[in-house]
Design an enzyme around this catalytic site. Structure first.
Site: not given
Ligand code: GLN
Ligand code: ZN
Length: 767
Positions: A648, A701
């Site tokens: 991610h 966000h």
């Molecule tokens: N696995 C983390 C979460 O869901 C990823 C957070 C991020 O990418 N900043 O909080």
């Molecule tokens: Zn993220």
């Protein structure tokens, strides 16, 4: 020989500024109290530097929010949309200022904040200046003059006002209209700088520091000409005050010739990041220019190696004479924690290797002392450096050997993606447009209190774990009811995605007060990587397997990747970053394998920060991307083909690095795109991304709940650019900072959107 400092942390040793600003925003304290707290911080900072024996001490380095925003206010660069704030706030400067920083949603107004972005390659974020085609500049704020007056009272001639230099100020901003280039505004801008400098001179300033970090970046011909033009024009209209241009974070390289020939009194160069530039700077420097040597690292927590710094100082003195040499930290100490003396829990042996801002001031002064022939401080320094160089707390031969033995095969999955994809389809039997989330669910006050109580000893391990288990079971049940395809456990046991792993790995330590400003009132406390990194035991298996047992569905294991752990920590300066990253990579790789052995079929390795690590200079990027991508692959490649690896990333400005993202070879990547309406996916129109991908369909966000239709329309857009059979459906980041009601509503809509997409959008290979 002089010493100087370029800037000092302004949050206060107990984060007083953070607390004061937040109280002011909440209406709990008034303006007078806010100003008073700020005054005390500034006075304390000046006293600290005075007592340390620094010759040129910065003022106007203080800021309520950000020094670039201060500059915008100083120069009257205030976007039109804030005019109503001044109207309702009776022209209160600070309220206008905070509105620009944070937006304004009161008094019937709803005005967005200015954009915020990273300051060069630091984790400090500044407020991006907004320019219009007919931008005018005029002195709008008295802050710099007032702060100089106050500083002069405490510091006398030692007070040195700091300004963002005119060229860098333009370059770090953005055009908000078509049809002009912001660098062309330099002609309008210079007269205002002349006026500011002359006023400071009249107030008594002997030295003025102009920060021009852009001199260490890749510049266009026009940018270079702007530097020459601006400083020539200033020199013609200003006299009797010494201007010092500060560069940092990179070498001057092709800009050296320009930099050393600017008609100013002194130039500062960063010899921590780019010691190699000293040679060329000394070769080209004209008579009379003074040179400030940034030898003490302003961005890390390690004690200076005096012998190494002295070698640079001696070299410079040999060429220039000691009168023309200034000793300094490499950059503003804004990026360092404040005071190591406050850390009472760090192993004393390791603490003796470290220095925070206050200690760095002493280092600068001691270096001058030694350079002047008094060797007294040298012995203790040598001992500390030697102790760190040889300590068994740092050096673990086994870890070093394992990194040295990493092969290409260790960095490659057994089979190519199409083979793996087939195996995953058979094994997981997921529908088209499978749904998942990024890992965390809302961290409510209850969850935070649980952790705090456990840390304090108010809860037993048994009680704490039971409570986390209950929270985990609850979100699993809820995801099942909702019909999410690949579940997560919610990360309730984690405080922070880096700290959680750092606490369990050998080679990391944590400070109690090592806060650094990230943006505005937000501060971070990065872990410190001091030694070879290894993994004494499983880190996540207990929680992931517990979660997996609660459901028939796939439970995704959740890990943080090596580059992100590196990027968000203070790192070792005694070995290259790629070696440290590979050590972390091997530790996380072992964890991935442990999860696979425990029966987990899908593991996500977050690399939120890969893009943040990109070097400032283009020429250095390929090398960085090579090792960063390889470290990810090492992490991901210990498993069998049947295991599906996700990653991610919290952004998707991929255009310039898309091939490297593809080279990470994650089976599935989830990324942020929803805020830009999938526009960012255009990178994929000229590059065929080979693996599966989940472009975020809603913005986490913001508390706003997107409708099903919006998300279907985003999925439709995504399906135009990417093969539909490779698309996943997910939010664009973790849900940790959200509240439950909006999270539930948004995810319900998201699952419905996936269902509709399955009906509406044709997917190759299905009927
Ligand atoms: N696995 C983390 C979460 O869901 C990823 C957070 C991020 O990418 N900043 O909080
Ligand atoms: Zn993220």
């Amino acid at each position: 020989m002089l010493t100087q400092n370029l800037g000092y942390p302004r949050i206060g040793g107990q984060r007083q500024l953070k607390k004061a600003c937040e109280s002011y925003w909440a209406g709990k304290i008034g303006l007078e109290e806010l100003h008073q707290i700020a005054r005390i911080i500034r006075e304390e900072n000046w006293q600290t530097q005075l007592v340390a024996g620094i010759d040129l001490i910065p003022c106007n380095d203080f800021s309520y929010y950000d020094q670039v925003l201060d500059t915008s206010l100083l120069l009257g660069v205030i976007p039109q949309r804030y005019a109503p704030v001044s109207a309702v706030k009776g022209n209160s400067e600070i309220d206008l200022y905070f509105a620009m920083a944070r937006g304004y949603q009161k008094d019937g107004l709803d005005i967005t904040a200015m954009e915020m972005t990273k300051w060069m390659d630091t984790n400090y974020h500044y407020i991006v200046p907004e320019f219009t085609a007919h931008q005018s500049f005029k002195i709008h704020s008295e802050k710099v003059f007032n702060e100089y007056t106050a500083a002069r009272q405490t510091l006398g001639d030692k007070a040195k006002p700091v300004l963002v230099g005119p060229v860098s100020y333009l370059l770090v901003g953005k055009e908000k209209e078509q049809g002009f280039e912001r660098i062309d505004l330099i002609k309008n801008l210079v007269p205002v700088y002349v006026e500011i400098i002359n006023r400071l001179k009249q107030q008594g300033a002997q030295w003025i520091q102009l920060d021009e970090p852009c001199l260490a970046l890749d510049l266009s011909k026009k940018d270079k000409e702007a530097f020459e033009y601006a400083y020539r024009a200033i020199a013609e209209q200003v006299s009797g005050v010494k201007l010092l241009i500060a560069t940092y974070f990179e070498a001057l390289l092709d800009n050296t010739q320009i930099a050393v020939n600017l008609p100013v009194a002194a130039l500062h160069v960063d010899l921590v990041r780019a010691p190699e530039q000293l040679e060329e700077v000394l070769a080209l420097i004209p008579a009379n220019l003074q040179l400030s040597l940034g030898v003490v690292d302003g961005r890390n927590v390690w004690k200076n190696d005096y012998e190494k710094s002295l070698a640079y100082i001696h070299k410079a003195v040999a060429k220039l004479g000691s009168d023309r040499v200034i000793i300094a930290p490499s950059c503003s100490l804004l990026h360092s924690p404040i005071d190591l003396d406050l850390e009472t829990a760090i192993d004393p042996e390791i603490k003796n290797w470290m220095a925070f801002a206050k200690q760095k001031l002493k280092e600068v002064v001691e270096l001058k002392q030694i350079a002047a022939g008094d060797n007294a401080p040298l012995e203790a320094n040598k001992k500390a450096i030697e102790s760190r160089r040889t300590s068994q707390k740092v050096h673990k031969q086994q870890v070093k050997d394992r990194v040295a033995a990493i092969t290409e095969a260790d960095a490659s999955r057994k089979s190519a993606f199409p083979v793996r994809q087939q195996l995953h389809r058979e094994r997981f039997n997921l529908p088209a447009f499978p749904t998942t989330t990024i890992g965390s669910f809302p961290q409510t006050d209850d969850i935070r209190q649980l952790r705090a109580k456990f840390k304090k000893g108010d809860l037993t391990t048994g009680q704490y774990e039971k409570a986390i288990e209950d929270a985990t079971i609850e979100v699993i049940r809820w995801q099942e009811e909702l019909g999410i395809d690949v579940l997560v456990h919610g990360e309730f046991e984690r405080n922070d995605m880096v700290e959680y792993f750092g606490e369990q790995l050998d080679g990391f330590l944590f400070t109690k007060n090592g806060w650094v400003q990230s943006y505005g009132s937000r501060c971070v406390k990065p872990p410190v990587i001091f030694g070879d990194v290894s993994r004494p035991q499983d880190m996540t298996v207990r929680w992931i397997t517990f979660a997996a047992k609660q459901t028939q569905k796939q439970m995704k294991g959740m890990l943080t990747g090596p580059v992100t752990i590196l990027q968000w920590s203070f790192v070792r300066d005694d070995q290259p970053r790629d070696i440290t990253t590979n050590q972390i990579a091997l530790a996380i790789r072992d964890e991935v394998v442990a999860l696979e052995k425990a029966g987990i079929g899908i593991v996500q390795i977050d690399e939120a920060a890969i893009r943040e690590g990109l070097p400032l200079r283009k020429a250095k990027r390929p090398h960085y991307l090579d090792w960063a991508v390889k470290a990810f692959r090492v992490t991901a490649s210990g498993v069998e083909d049947k295991t599906q690896i996700h990653t991610h990333m919290c952004y998707s400005e991929f255009n310039d690095i898309i091939e490297h993202i593809a080279a990470m070879d994650a089976d599935v990547i989830t990324i942020e795109t929803s805020r830009s309406q999938m526009e960012l996916l255009h990178a994929f129109s000229h590059f065929e991304y080979p693996n599966e991908i989940g472009p975020g369909v809603y913005d986490i966000h913001s508390p706003r709940v997107p409708s099903k239709e919006e998300m279907v329309s985003l999925l439709t857009k995504a399906a135009d650019l990417l093969p539909a059979q490779n698309l996943w459906v997910n939010p664009d980041c973790g849900l940790k900072t959200r509240k439950w009601p909006e999270t539930k509503a948004a995810l319900e809509n998201m699952v419905q959107a996936a269902k509709q997409a399955r009906e509406q959008i044709s997917v190759a290979g299905t009927i």
